[in-house]
Design an enzyme around this catalytic site. Structure first.
Site, PDB file in Angstrom:
ATOM      1  N   TYR A   1      57.880  32.349  46.367  1.00  0.00           N
ATOM      2  CA  TYR A   1      57.863  30.944  46.841  1.00  0.00           C
ATOM      3  C   TYR A   1      58.728  30.016  47.735  1.00  0.00           C
ATOM      4  O   TYR A   1      58.716  29.185  48.017  1.00  0.00           O
ATOM      5  CB  TYR A   1      57.801  30.235  45.547  1.00  0.00           C
ATOM      6  CG  TYR A   1      56.473  30.067  44.552  1.00  0.00           C
ATOM      7  CD1 TYR A   1      55.456  29.540  45.085  1.00  0.00           C
ATOM      8  CD2 TYR A   1      56.169  30.859  43.332  1.00  0.00           C
ATOM      9  CE1 TYR A   1      54.238  29.405  44.295  1.00  0.00           C
ATOM     10  CE2 TYR A   1      55.082  31.152  42.641  1.00  0.00           C
ATOM     11  CZ  TYR A   1      54.034  30.127  43.187  1.00  0.00           C
ATOM     12  OH  TYR A   1      52.657  30.195  42.573  1.00  0.00           O
TER      13      TYR A   1
ATOM     14  N   GLU B   1      49.147  52.891  25.246  1.00  0.00           N
ATOM     15  CA  GLU B   1      48.407  52.238  26.471  1.00  0.00           C
ATOM     16  C   GLU B   1      47.828  50.962  26.673  1.00  0.00           C
ATOM     17  O   GLU B   1      48.345  50.254  27.462  1.00  0.00           O
ATOM     18  CB  GLU B   1      47.216  53.343  26.819  1.00  0.00           C
ATOM     19  CG  GLU B   1      46.633  52.834  27.976  1.00  0.00           C
ATOM     20  CD  GLU B   1      45.074  53.563  28.135  1.00  0.00           C
ATOM     21  OE1 GLU B   1      44.444  53.147  29.195  1.00  0.00           O
ATOM     22  OE2 GLU B   1      44.893  54.569  27.466  1.00  0.00           O
TER      23      GLU B   1
ATOM     24  N   ASP C   1      43.795  56.449  25.702  1.00  0.00           N
ATOM     25  CA  ASP C   1      42.555  56.795  25.697  1.00  0.00           C
ATOM     26  C   ASP C   1      42.430  58.170  26.024  1.00  0.00           C
ATOM     27  O   ASP C   1      42.866  58.787  26.927  1.00  0.00           O
ATOM     28  CB  ASP C   1      41.581  55.857  26.303  1.00  0.00           C
ATOM     29  CG  ASP C   1      41.665  54.271  25.620  1.00  0.00           C
ATOM     30  OD1 ASP C   1      41.820  54.047  24.541  1.00  0.00           O
ATOM     31  OD2 ASP C   1      41.446  53.402  26.287  1.00  0.00           O
TER      32      ASP C   1
END
Length: 390
Positions: free
Chosen positions: A132, A218, A271
């Site tokens: 910014y 995860e 997973d």
């Protein structure tokens, strides 16, 4: 904890002894990542600017040489550190007289100027603050993110030492208390809601914990499920942390800080798919893009707790919850097997080969098809009590 508590603590104590021994062996590696002095940081930036001025004085177009952070050819593998950038890495030349790179040249100089001011005044700014500061020049937040890491790599200085902080996306909960650099006291076990991972890991002090292990999770959804089940109190004192997918640097720094301080086992719960395996590898061995800071980011002792491809068969996870591998998944698995750290992980190779042969993947949520609370009441307690990690 039930009648099997003794076995659990016995296994954890064995791992703890191993970790203490490993910690002594890696002390020399940790020293590489110590912060440099303010004067040294300013000198390195000044040297870059002097090089530019020198080129201009000789009527030559200034150039910046930035190490290539995307090439596997630039990294080597050390089992005690992970992926680390080689000393003779190739570089990308950013020219001030080339239309395709002049904007990046200007962006790097701008960020260097901001960093110089921050270090000189001993103040801090976020990467978002820098963006910014001149949105027209940078165009996007991602541009600033990449440039800050490029500068960190180019100067061989950690991002924290550059006084640039990043907003954390990770969450942490469990048996853990500490004090932030500004004096704020944090208790990660004081409520049912998780605590955001600090944006200034280096400033954390007075860490107090009776945790027996750290569990990297995860996904945020699985993390929230563990919170709802009061996992950290019902099974054993522990710490759970999530980077909400691919981890940000602060989540990785926090896991490393806990490992360095507490010397307790660190497990990964991901997973059973190529994406999950890669995320675990990032925590354990690091990434190519951040290999220049491997000594402060990797935790080589991380163990793959689950979900293992072999668990899918062993537990007879319902077939209608399994997902066929895509061509992209198969490509990722082939890529993983070629990584320099896989030859040292024969059990991992077997799990990946099993996934390739079965041609299916599974999310942790698939365990709910066995029973709604199977993950927290059966799967994790049994894994942690009897082993079953690789």
């Amino acid at each position: 904890m039930g009648s099997h508590g003794a076995e659990f603590f016995l296994e954890v104590d064995k791992l703890r002894v191993q970790l203490l021994n490993n910690a002594e062996a890696t002390t020399a590696c940790q020293r590489v990542g110590v912060e440099v002095s303010h004067r040294d940081i300013l000198t390195r930036i000044e040297n870059v600017i002097l090089g530019i001025v020198s080129s201009l004085s000789r009527d030559k177009a200034p150039v910046l040489a930035v190490p290539n952070r995307s090439s596997w050819a630039n990294v080597s593998f050390d089992s005690e550190v992970g992926l680390q950038m080689s000393s003779g890495s190739s570089v990308t030349t950013i020219r001030s007289d080339c239309p395709s790179s002049v904007t990046k040249f200007a962006q790097i100089l701008k960020v260097l100027s901001v960093i110089y001011t921050l270090v000189q005044s001993n103040s801090y700014a976020t990467k978002r603050d820098i963006y910014y500061n001149n949105t027209q020049l940078f165009g996007s937040q991602n541009t600033v993110d990449v440039i800050v890491d490029d500068i960190s790599c180019m100067l061989k200085i950690s991002r924290r030492s550059l006084h640039v902080l990043a907003t954390s996306k990770g969450l942490i909960s469990g048996d853990l208390r500490y004090i932030e650099e500004d004096g704020t006291r944090i208790n990660c076990h004081s409520s049912s809601t998780a605590v955001p991972v600090s944006s200034n890991i280096g400033g954390i002090r007075n860490i107090v914990s009776s945790a027996k292990f750290v569990l990297i999770v995860e996904k945020d959804a699985t993390f929230q499920r563990l919170l709802d089940a009061e996992f950290c109190t019902k099974l054993s004192p522990c710490i759970i942390i999530t980077g909400k997918g691919v981890p940000d640097v602060n989540s990785r720094l926090m896991v490393r800080k806990l490992w360095d301080t507490l010397h307790i086992p660190v497990f990964a719960l991901v997973d059973a798919d190529p994406h999950g395996i890669e995320i675990m590898c990032i925590y354990k061995y690091g990434s190519v893009a951040m290999s220049f800071e491997a000594h402060s980011l990797t935790v080589p002792s991380v163990m793959w707790l689950g979900l293992l491809p072999s668990d899918i068969q062993r537990l007879r996870v319902p077939e209608d919850t399994l997902i066929p591998l895509t061509k992209r998944d198969e490509s990722k698995l082939n890529s993983l097997l070629k990584r320099p750290y896989f030859p040292s992980q024969p059990d991992w190779q077997k799990e990946v080969e099993l996934m390739r042969q079965s041609k299916v993947k599974a999310e942790l949520q698939s365990l709910a098809a066995i029973s709604p609370d199977f993950l927290t009441s059966v799967y994790l307690p049994n894994k942690l009590r009897y082993g079953g990690w690789v």
